[in-house]
Design an enzyme around this catalytic site. Structure first.
Site, PDB file in Angstrom:
ATOM      1  N   ASP A   1      43.351 -23.798 -41.148  1.00  0.00           N
ATOM      2  CA  ASP A   1      42.704 -25.001 -41.009  1.00  0.00           C
ATOM      3  C   ASP A   1      42.207 -25.530 -39.355  1.00  0.00           C
ATOM      4  OD1 ASP A   1      41.505 -27.279 -42.068  1.00  0.00           O
ATOM      5  OD2 ASP A   1      43.087 -28.538 -41.861  1.00  0.00           O
TER       6      ASP A   1
ATOM      7  N   GLU B   1      37.233 -24.750 -36.162  1.00  0.00           N
ATOM      8  CA  GLU B   1      35.770 -25.093 -35.824  1.00  0.00           C
ATOM      9  C   GLU B   1      35.640 -24.655 -34.386  1.00  0.00           C
ATOM     10  OE1 GLU B   1      37.569 -27.007 -37.815  1.00  0.00           O
ATOM     11  OE2 GLU B   1      36.545 -26.103 -39.652  1.00  0.00           O
TER      12      GLU B   1
ATOM     13  N   ASP C   1      36.506 -30.919 -46.818  1.00  0.00           N
ATOM     14  CA  ASP C   1      37.176 -32.022 -47.224  1.00  0.00           C
ATOM     15  C   ASP C   1      36.118 -33.095 -47.985  1.00  0.00           C
ATOM     16  OD1 ASP C   1      39.295 -31.396 -45.835  1.00  0.00           O
ATOM     17  OD2 ASP C   1      38.994 -32.791 -44.231  1.00  0.00           O
TER      18      ASP C   1
END
Ligand SMILES: *[C@@H]1O[C@H](CO)[C@@H](O)[C@H](O)[C@H]1NC(C)=O
Length: 997
Positions: free
Chosen positions: A495, A498, A671
């Site tokens: 997770d 980015e 999400d």
């Protein structure tokens, strides 16, 4: 996860972290980590400069007007391609950077169907004018296949046109189509800005260019910004992954004289009644810079913030061809472990091992299959990677729990975050060995001055691995292997890659003694965060609950209004601020605020991300490689899992991806929210990831943000059951949404899982075909039925592989759904209802209303298929031990075929495999076995043959010539059911060839 809310700590501090000595305590309402008194970062740490995206800026210069273009010279043509020099054809315009005087053009005919064009600066004239050329070490860039000469189906042509200069076309020889044309437009090539304008016909059909939440067909009024961002699934903005690839399909109407006319309008099923063909090609822009693709009515413009023009063209001429050709360049999808196709349950908020195990037990109690239980960041010791909370998630209890899971054939996956906590230097008890090990080996990103770049994520101030160093890969592997020795988890959920950071710049520098700091916003459930609402129609379907929820949120809202009034005034006072516009400095780059402002969802490139000026140990700036950070942690994790669990296929689900990530990992949709429209968007998002070579895709079923409810979760648990990756996941402090929470959802889930489990051998075979040939798994109707222009934007239905049509209900309150059965009206295809096996009767119009009461997912078998199925069980391990069945669903011509791939389901390089092929025609079925894997040689329970017009005469159903005693014909559904096969076939159905007549 990301929590979007402008929470201001009660203590408002000056920006840029002039951090005062005072501290404030976060109130961990339902937070699962018991923090000591903790400093909360002010919201201002994550605010960037006020920027106006250039696409929205009416005062921005137009490079096509201002710039001179280039002119080509020194052209050398060979049988395999062409090289040339491109020289600036006039005075430099320097619109969004410094123009590069000389460029090298190289064109390579790499295969018959692949053309490569590269345009890069001829020489570096100054240190600060450098441009980063994406290394093949990080992202593959195959070169010419040897022996390739002049047989290419693509032709590159060029011209120096007066007024615009050098332009080129890529043409497909077999159809004569110009696939890509920059003719008559100016090439702009500056150190921080490249522009390539291409012509398009009206109403073009473009797909891909992800990651984005959008319909499958992108349309001609969309700016696709590509810049990896941590943000909760906004529509039409840049998102986690970067996929600068598009697929384009053109439809042609075929006239009586066989002439073809391009279709330039979007047809719907009622007016697409002519005779059509189509052709498809693909374009991949291999570049990791912030990028924009402007789709406009008659052109598509590519803009990047640096790098080179590195274009691959794929001639198709069909979608499967283009995907094969693209995946030849970026790599074939990883073969997943069989267990990865089981059902996964996750949530943020399982506070300890016993809560987590209760969930597992509840699934068992309600008889719902559960394959994998996941933990979010709750398990961590103060949100630190590779470190379990010693009380709530201690290793000995965890190991015992995982042993119980493994004994039952179940698995465990923890989240692993991308950032690494930096311990407070003032507090010896805050020591964190993972940080020390990485720091000592030079594994973390730096500031331009060589100090550590320190941002902020969940644990507080953090550093970020520098994946351009080999040290970081070695350190990551060692950390994961060491942690795996303490807790034998089965895969990794990557997770925040980015890579996300909750503050602008190196906000932790000089402030480490405040660690562990609380993020600059409230976590779900903490005061000041968003108030969860319910899905559409909740007030209609759950009136009593809705009334009490509404009064509860009312009082929460009143509390929040007071808390956030400061925020409002801050925003108002800053709204008069003018925008920051930077102008190019000759031969220097402004990496934090480039003159060209992409329409980044977070605004400033440094907001909620590691800043562009973060510096790698080899001197490369994050600006130049931002979009591949997420891919590289997947590479590191793949190698680490292989070291921790030798010989087994690494199971990885990652958030930020790049071309080639599918060779390592799957992806979840990020999400989303508990809304019906997000359930719809899961289909185009999945289909786009099919094109990107990442077929292992699924979304947070029942919705991540917000409260789900019974109706939405019922529909969604059913829909996701036909996606490759099937996981229910929920945010912290939202209402529970496990499949057992509502009785109707239990039933609906089991019904859909029953379909999924029967199709697991088929799904696994589809992945084998994806892995070996580059086939897609979830398919758009347009790809399976390429000659029907009305399907160009069909994304409310999909086909799993070639044979399973899924038509879900995607709206609240509906009991029917409109869908198409492509080819049915035309008489080229037939379909059989999965549940009652009856052929679908031919409707009068293409669009058909299908009954779909709550709890029913319309699933159809497309004629022409032979499916080998097994039965539902509590785990895939148990399912693999159930007996087989065969379904024969003939097409309009009475034939059907299929294949089945078998292996041990987990070895990276299985030592035995088997492929079974099925070929049926009127009256016979031949089964042919290749390979020597014997693990699934189990009995065949029955064969169902659909679409049989009448009962066969007694004793005429034979296997290998011997009569079969037990066959029944159902005249209503027109099915022939053949049981009692074991006496004839024995208990090992795939041990030898056999035939049925
Ligand atoms: C490219 O194609 C366009 C449209 O067919 C044509 O007008 C132009 O001359 C071509 N240019 C080159 C360089 O081949």
């Amino acid at each position: 996860m990301v929590v979007s809310s402008a929470f201001l700590s009660s203590l408002l501090l000056a920006p840029c972290l002039a951090i005062a000595q005072s501290s404030t305590t976060a109130s961990p309402a339902s937070s699962t980590t018991a923090f000591a008194s903790q400093f909360t970062l002010p919201a201002s740490v994550d605010e960037g400069a006020p920027l106006l995206p250039t696409v929205n800026d009416p005062t921005a210069p137009d490079a096509q007007v201002k710039c001179p273009g280039y002119s080509a010279s020194s052209v050398r043509t060979s049988s395999s391609g062409l090289t040339a020099r491109l020289t600036l054809a006039g005075t430099a315009c320097n619109v969004f950077g410094t123009d590069v005087q000389d460029l090298d053009l190289r064109v390579e005919y790499q295969t018959n169907s692949r053309l490569h064009i590269n345009i890069r600066p001829s020489h570096v004239t100054a240190q600060n004018e450098s441009w980063y050329l994406l290394s093949t070490e990080y992202v593959p860039a195959p070169s010419q296949e040897s022996g390739q000469t002049t047989t290419s189906d693509l032709t590159f042509s060029w011209a120096n046109t007066p007024g615009s200069g050098f332009g080129f076309n890529v043409t497909r020889n077999s159809t004569g189509e110009v696939l890509f044309s920059t003719s008559g437009t100016k090439l702009v090539f500056e150190n921080q800005f490249i522009e390539l304008v291409t012509h398009q016909e009206e109403n073009y059909n473009l797909y891909g260019l992800g990651e984005v939440i959008h319909g499958l067909r992108l349309g001609n009024n969309l700016t696709r910004t590509i810049y990896a961002a941590d943000v909760g699934d906004p529509i039409d903005y840049n998102l986690y992954g970067s996929h600068p690839f598009y697929l384009q399909t053109r439809y042609f109407e075929v006239g009586d004289d066989n002439s073809t006319t391009l279709v330039t309008e979007q047809l719907d099923p009622s007016n697409a009644t002519g005779n059509y063909t189509s052709s498809t090609h693909g374009v991949y822009f291999r570049n990791a810079h912030g990028m924009e693709v402007l789709m406009r009515p008659t052109n598509v413009t590519w803009r990047t913030l640096g790098g080179s023009i590195d274009l691959y063209f794929f001639s198709g001429p069909t979608q499967p061809d283009v995907t094969h050709q693209y995946l030849d360049v970026i790599g074939m999808p990883a073969l997943q472990s069989y267990w990865g196709f089981g059902f996964h349950q996750c949530r943020w908020g399982y506070q300890n091992w016993s809560v987590t195990e209760d969930v597992v037990n509840n699934y068992e109690r309600f008889g719902i299959p559960l394959e994998v239980i996941w933990n979010d960041i709750d398990y961590m010791n103060q949100y630190r990677d590779f470190d379990n909370d010693p009380i709530r998630f201690n290793y000995s209890a965890g190991t015992a729990f995982l042993q119980r899971l493994h004994d039952r054939g179940q698995h465990y996956i923890p989240i692993i975050d991308s950032a690494i906590y930096v311990p407070s230097p003032d507090n010896a008890s805050d020591a964190y060995q993972t940080f020390n090990d990485g720091n000592e080996t030079g594994s973390f990103l730096l500031n331009p001055d060589g100090s550590l770049y320190i941002g902020a994520v969940w644990p507080g101030f953090t550093v970020f691995p520098d994946w351009l160093t080999t040290a970081a890969h070695a350190w990551w592997k060692n950390e994961m292997v060491t942690w795996h020795q303490k807790l034998p988890f089965d895969g990794a959920w990557i997770d925040m890659n980015e890579v996300s950071s909750f503050c602008v710049g190196s906000c932790g520098s000089g402030n480490l003694s405040l660690n562990p700091v609380h993020p600059p916003f409230a976590l779900p459930g903490e005061p000041g965060n968003v108030i969860y609402d319910y899905p559409e129609g909740f007030n209609l379907t759950n009136a009593t609950e809705a009334a009490s929820a509404s009064s509860a949120s009312q009082s929460q809202a009143e509390a929040t209004v007071t808390a956030s009034s400061t925020t409002a005034s801050v925003l108002t006072s800053s709204s008069s601020t003018s925008y920051l516009r930077t102008t190019p400095t000759p031969s220097q780059r402004n990496v934090n605020h480039p003159p060209y402002v992409i329409n980044n969802v977070q605004g400033d490139l440094a907001v909620h991300a590691v800043s562009p000026n973060a510096t790698h140990h080899n001197g490369i700036l994050e600006y130049d490689v931002h979009n591949i950070w997420g891919h590289q942690i997947l590479q590191a994790t793949y190698a680490a899992l292989l070291a921790a669990i030798p010989g087994k296929r690494p199971f990885i689900i990652g958030r930020s991806t790049f071309p080639s990530s599918g060779t390592l990992a799957g992806h979840w949709g990020g999400d989303n929210s508990a809304k019906f429209y997000y359930m719809y968007f899961s289909i185009p998002q999945a289909l786009s990831f099919s094109l990107f070579g990442i077929p292992m895709f699924g979304v947070d079923t029942c919705g991540f943000n917000g409260n789900s409810d019974e109706e939405l979760c019922n529909r969604w648990m059913q829909l996701s059951a036909l996606f490759p990756f099937y996981r229910n996941h929920n945010t912290l402090s939202a209402n529970p949404q496990e499949a057992y929470v509502w009785s109707s959802v239990i039933d609906a889930t089991k019904a859909a899982m029953n379909v999924r489990f029967q199709l697991l051998p088929y799904l696994y075979t589809l992945f084998y075909n994806a892995h070996t040939q580059g086939d897609t798994v979830m398919r758009a109707l347009a790809w399976e039925f390429p000659n029907d222009p009305s399907l160009a934007d069909a994304d409310r239905q999909f086909v799993l592989g070639p044979s399973i049509l899924v038509t879900p209900v995607l709206t609240q309150g509906a009991t029917t759904v409109d869908g198409v059965f492509p080819g049915l009206v035309e008489g080229t295809d037939v379909y059989y209802d999965w549940y009652n096996q009856t052929p679908v009767s031919v409707p009068s119009t293409k669009n058909t209303t299908i009954a779909a009461p709550l709890g029913h997912l319309p699933v159809y078998i497309r004629g022409g298929a032979v499916l080998a199925t097994q039965q539902m069980a509590m785990t895939t391990r148990a399912a693999r031990n159930t007996s087989w069945s065969l379904i024969v669903a003939p097409g309009v011509d009475g034939t059907a075929s299929g294949s089945l791939y078998l292996d041990d389901g987990e070895s990276l390089a299985p030592n035995a495999t088997k492929i079974v092929t099925f070929a049926a025609e009127m009256g016979s079925l031949n089964v042919t076995v290749h390979g020597n894997y014997t693990g699934l040689d189990l009995p065949l329970a029955n064969i169902t043959i659909m679409g049989v017009p009448r009962a066969p005469p007694d004793n005429l159903v034979r296997i290998n010539g011997q009569p079969v005693a037990n066959s029944t014909y159902n005249a209503t559904s027109m099915t022939l059911f053949i049981g009692g096969l074991e006496p004839v076939l024995g208990g090992k159905i795939w041990s030898a060839n056999w035939s049925l007549s």
